[in-house]
Design an enzyme around this catalytic site. Structure first.
Site, PDB file in Angstrom:
ATOM      1  N   ARG A   1      -5.583 -26.967  -3.930  1.00  0.00           N
ATOM      2  CA  ARG A   1      -4.904 -27.417  -5.150  1.00  0.00           C
ATOM      3  C   ARG A   1      -4.979 -28.945  -5.149  1.00  0.00           C
ATOM      4  NH1 ARG A   1       1.364 -27.987  -5.801  1.00  0.00           N
ATOM      5  NH2 ARG A   1       1.527 -28.647  -7.961  1.00  0.00           N
TER       6      ARG A   1
ATOM      7  N   ASP B   1      -4.953 -29.504 -10.773  1.00  0.00           N
ATOM      8  CA  ASP B   1      -3.702 -28.965 -11.312  1.00  0.00           C
ATOM      9  C   ASP B   1      -3.498 -29.399 -12.762  1.00  0.00           C
ATOM     10  OD1 ASP B   1      -1.600 -27.259 -10.671  1.00  0.00           O
ATOM     11  OD2 ASP B   1      -0.213 -28.901 -10.287  1.00  0.00           O
TER      12      ASP B   1
ATOM     13  N   GLY C   1      10.315 -21.523  -7.992  1.00  0.00           N
ATOM     14  CA  GLY C   1      11.411 -21.101  -7.107  1.00  0.00           C
ATOM     15  C   GLY C   1      12.748 -20.976  -7.808  1.00  0.00           C
ATOM     16  N   ILE C   2      13.084 -21.923  -8.693  1.00  0.00           N
ATOM     17  CA  ILE C   2      14.361 -21.859  -9.411  1.00  0.00           C
ATOM     18  C   ILE C   2      14.254 -20.847 -10.547  1.00  0.00           C
ATOM     19  CG2 ILE C   2      16.017 -23.181 -10.795  1.00  0.00           C
ATOM     20  CD1 ILE C   2      15.127 -25.689  -9.193  1.00  0.00           C
ATOM     21  N   GLY C   3      13.156 -20.915 -11.304  1.00  0.00           N
ATOM     22  CA  GLY C   3      12.975 -20.009 -12.446  1.00  0.00           C
ATOM     23  C   GLY C   3      12.996 -18.543 -12.045  1.00  0.00           C
ATOM     24  N   GLU C   4      12.450 -18.250 -10.844  1.00  0.00           N
ATOM     25  CA  GLU C   4      12.417 -16.853 -10.399  1.00  0.00           C
ATOM     26  C   GLU C   4      13.736 -16.390  -9.810  1.00  0.00           C
ATOM     27  OE1 GLU C   4       9.165 -16.386  -7.481  1.00  0.00           O
ATOM     28  OE2 GLU C   4       8.255 -18.002  -8.623  1.00  0.00           O
TER      29      GLU C   4
HETATM   30  P1  AMP Z   1       9.368 -24.214  -5.401  1.00  0.00           P
HETATM   31  O1  AMP Z   1       9.078 -25.691  -5.478  1.00  0.00           O
HETATM   32  O2  AMP Z   1       8.729 -23.420  -6.498  1.00  0.00           O
HETATM   33  O3  AMP Z   1       9.131 -23.627  -4.030  1.00  0.00           O
HETATM   34  O4  AMP Z   1      10.945 -24.057  -5.648  1.00  0.00           O
HETATM   35  C1  AMP Z   1      11.900 -24.702  -4.817  1.00  0.00           C
HETATM   36  C2  AMP Z   1      13.252 -24.591  -5.490  1.00  0.00           C
HETATM   37  O5  AMP Z   1      13.590 -23.205  -5.659  1.00  0.00           O
HETATM   38  C3  AMP Z   1      14.405 -25.212  -4.693  1.00  0.00           C
HETATM   39  O6  AMP Z   1      15.244 -25.983  -5.543  1.00  0.00           O
HETATM   40  C4  AMP Z   1      15.168 -24.002  -4.223  1.00  0.00           C
HETATM   41  O7  AMP Z   1      16.543 -24.258  -4.120  1.00  0.00           O
HETATM   42  C5  AMP Z   1      14.932 -23.020  -5.331  1.00  0.00           C
HETATM   43  N1  AMP Z   1      15.232 -21.672  -4.869  1.00  0.00           N
HETATM   44  C6  AMP Z   1      14.540 -20.930  -3.981  1.00  0.00           C
HETATM   45  N2  AMP Z   1      15.175 -19.759  -3.757  1.00  0.00           N
HETATM   46  C7  AMP Z   1      16.305 -19.766  -4.515  1.00  0.00           C
HETATM   47  C8  AMP Z   1      17.383 -18.860  -4.727  1.00  0.00           C
HETATM   48  N3  AMP Z   1      17.437 -17.699  -4.099  1.00  0.00           N
HETATM   49  N4  AMP Z   1      18.352 -19.224  -5.621  1.00  0.00           N
HETATM   50  C9  AMP Z   1      18.303 -20.397  -6.265  1.00  0.00           C
HETATM   51  N5  AMP Z   1      17.314 -21.309  -6.100  1.00  0.00           N
HETATM   52  C10 AMP Z   1      16.329 -20.994  -5.240  1.00  0.00           C
END
Ligand code: AMP
Length: 406
Positions: free
Chosen positions: A91, A148, A332-335
Site C-alpha cells: 500500500r 492509496d 476500525g471505528i465504523g465497523e
Molecule cells: P483502524 O485504523 O481501521 O485499525 O481503526 C482503529 C480505530 O478503531 C481505533 O480508534 C480503535 O479504537 C477503533 N476500534 C477498534 N475496535 C473497536 C471497538 N471494538 N469499539 C470501538 N472502537 C474500536
C-alpha cells in the site's frame, strides 16, 4: 497466469501487517495473515494465522526496530514452512504527482516517494523504508506499489483544484485523497449491485469520506495530505488556515529556524491533534468510550467533534450526488463503534438516513438501516489486501511480453 503466492505488506508506525494470497486466473485464496506489532519495544508480538484462523506462529520477541521486525518476517517466509512470495504488493500512501498510479517498485521511485515524504509524514517514510528493505530481503521478487490515491483519479477538476495562486498549483498542490484502496474494496464487494449514489465513511485511526457515483469517485474529504478533511485520531482535519498561521507564529517565537518551526507545526497537526488533542487522553475510540462512560467531558467533546465533522461532510455530498442510495461505514471505528454510527446518523434523518437500533447493535458486516429506508446504511469491513493482490496480478500480466502473432 498460473497460481502464485503474493505477499501484501501494509506498515504502520509500530507494526507491519502482512498477508499471503494464492492468486491466478481469477482465483484469490488467502493462505495466511500475520503481523509484527509493538516495534520499538522489548516484548513485541509476532503472529501468523492460516485462513481458518488457526495460529501457526505466536511469539513475543524483542523488536528494537523496524529492520529487525521485517527481517523476522522475511526469514520465516524463506524458511520453507510457508509459501515464499513470487510477487509483493505494497500500500503506497504518497502525494507525489508522478506516483498516483499502481506501479513497479524501483529504487528510483522510492527516491521520489522520499522527496514527497512531508506530505504524508505518518505514512510515506515508513512505506518507502519497507519497499527498500523488501527489494533487499526478497531479491529477484517483483515488488509493486498500489497507490492509496489511485481510486481518486476520477475526481473532477473543480474538486482537485485548490483556491490558491497558480504558482503553487504548478508545484502539485491539489486534492489527492487517500483511503482509495479501502473505497475500491467496498465498491468491489458491492458488485454486481453497486448503488448509483454511494457514500463511504472510512472511520479508523485515520478517517475520511468519499462520494462515489456509479463506482467512480466524485469527491473526498482528504486533500493534498491525510491531515485534511474530517477529524482523525491524532490529526486536525480541516481547520481555518488562519489557525495554523497563528500557531506557527507562536511556535516561531521560541524556535531557532523556520524548518524547526515547520516540524513542530507538522507534529502538532499530525500527531497531537484530532481526538487526542481535544480529549487530552487518547486517540483510541475504545479509551474515549470508557472515559465518556465515567463522565469525562473532554472525551465527550472529542467524540462529538468527530461525529459533527462526519455528519456535515456526509450532508455536503448530497448535492454533488443528487441524493443518496447507500451509506457504508468501514474502518476500525465504523465497523465496531455502535454508538458512533448511531450518533452520526441521529442528525441525518431528514436526509433519509434512519438506523434501526436493533440492527445497528452489531460489530462487522450488516445492513443497519430501518426497513424501506430511503438510504440503505451498511457496515462492510474493507478488503484492502484483496484489492492490492488484484492490482499486483494485473501489473504482472501487463509486464509479460505479448507473443508475436504470425
Ligand atoms: P483502524 O485504523 O481501521 O485499525 O481503526 C482503529 C480505530 O478503531 C481505533 O480508534 C480503535 O479504537 C477503533 N476500534 C477498534 N475496535 C473497536 C471497538 N471494538 N469499539 C470501538 N472502537 C474500536
Amino acid at each position: 497466469m498460473s497460481s502464485l503466492p503474493v505477499l501484501v505488506l501494509n506498515s504502520g508506525s509500530s507494526s507491519i501487517k502482512f498477508s499471503i494470497y494464492e492468486a491466478g486466473n481469477g482465483e484469490r485464496r488467502k493462505l495466511y495473515e500475520g503481523a509484527v506489532d509493538g516495534i520499538g519495544t522489548e516484548q513485541g508480538k509476532f503472529w501468523i494465522k492460516d485462513a481458518e484462523g488457526n495460529k501457526l506462529v505466536d511469539r513475543s520477541p524483542a523488536l528494537p526496530n523496524r529492520s529487525v521486525a521485517f527481517k523476522m518476517v522475511a526469514d520465516l517466509l524463506h524458511s520453507g514452512d510457508f509459501h515464499a512470495p513470487a510477487a509483493i504488493g505494497h500500500r503506497m500512501v504518497c502525494a507525489a504527482p508522478t506516483l498516483q498510479d499502481n506501479l513497479r517498485v524501483t529504487p528510483q521511485m522510492i527516491d521520489e516517494m522520499e522527496r514527497f515524504k512531508n506530505l504524508a509524514p505518518l505514512h510515506t517514510p515508513i512505506g518507502a523504508y519497507i519497499m527498500r528493505e523488501a527489494l533487499q530481503l526478497f531479491p529477484g521478487v517483483p515488488n509493486f506499489a498500489c497507490s492509496d490515491s489511485y481510486f481518486h483519479r476520477t475526481l473532477p477538476e473543480v474538486v482537485t483544484h485548490m483556491p490558491i495562486p497558480a504558482e503553487y498549483s504548478a508545484l502539485g498542490v491539489r486534492r489527492v485523497g487517500f483511503h482509495g484502496i479501502s473505497y475500491e474494496s467496498i465498491v468491489y464487494q458491492l458488485q454486481p449491485n453497486v448503488p448509483e449514489r454511494l457514500i463511504v465513511a472510512h472511520l479508523g485511526n485515520g478517517a475520511s469520506i468519499a462520494a462515489i457515483r456509479n463506482g467512480r469517485c466524485l469527491d473526498t474529504s482528504m486533500g493534498l495530505t491525510p491531515t485534511g478533511g474530517i477529524v482523525s485520531g491524532t490529526r486536525t482535519g480541516d481547520v481555518d488556515p488562519g489557525v495554523l498561521l497563528f500557531i506557527l507564529r507562536q511556535i516561531a517565537e521560541n524556535t531557532a529556524s523556520a524548518t524547526e518551526a515547520a516540524d513542530q507545526l507538522e507534529a502538532m497537526a499530525n500527531k497531537k491533534a484530532g481526538l487526542l488533542g481535544v480529549s487530552e487522553l487518547s486517540n483510541d475510540m475504545r479509551d474515549l468510550r470508557s472515559a465518556i462512560n465515567i463522565g469525562n467531558r473532554e472525551a465527550r467533546l472529542a467524540v462529538d467533534k468527530f461525529n459533527w465533522t462526519i455528519a456535515k461532510c456526509i450532508g455536503s455530498f448530497f448535492p454533488e450526488l443528487d441524493g443518496l442510495d447507500m451509506l457504508v461505514f468501514t474502518g476500525g471505528i465504523g465497523e465496531n463503534d455502535i454508538a458512533v454510527r448511531a450518533e452520526i446518523c441521529a442528525g441525518l434523518g431528514a436526509l433519509g438516513i434512519v438506523l434501526d437500533p436493533a440492527k445497528n447493535n452489531i460489530r462487522g458486516e450488516a445492513v443497519i438501516s430501518v426497513e424501506n429506508s430511503p438510504v440503505t446504511v451498511r457496515v462492510i469491513p474493507p478488503a484492502e489486501d484483496l484489492i492490492i493482490v488484484n492490482h499486483v496480478v494485473d501489473l504482472l500480466a501487463a509486464q509479460v511480453e505479448p507473443t508475436p502473432s504470425e
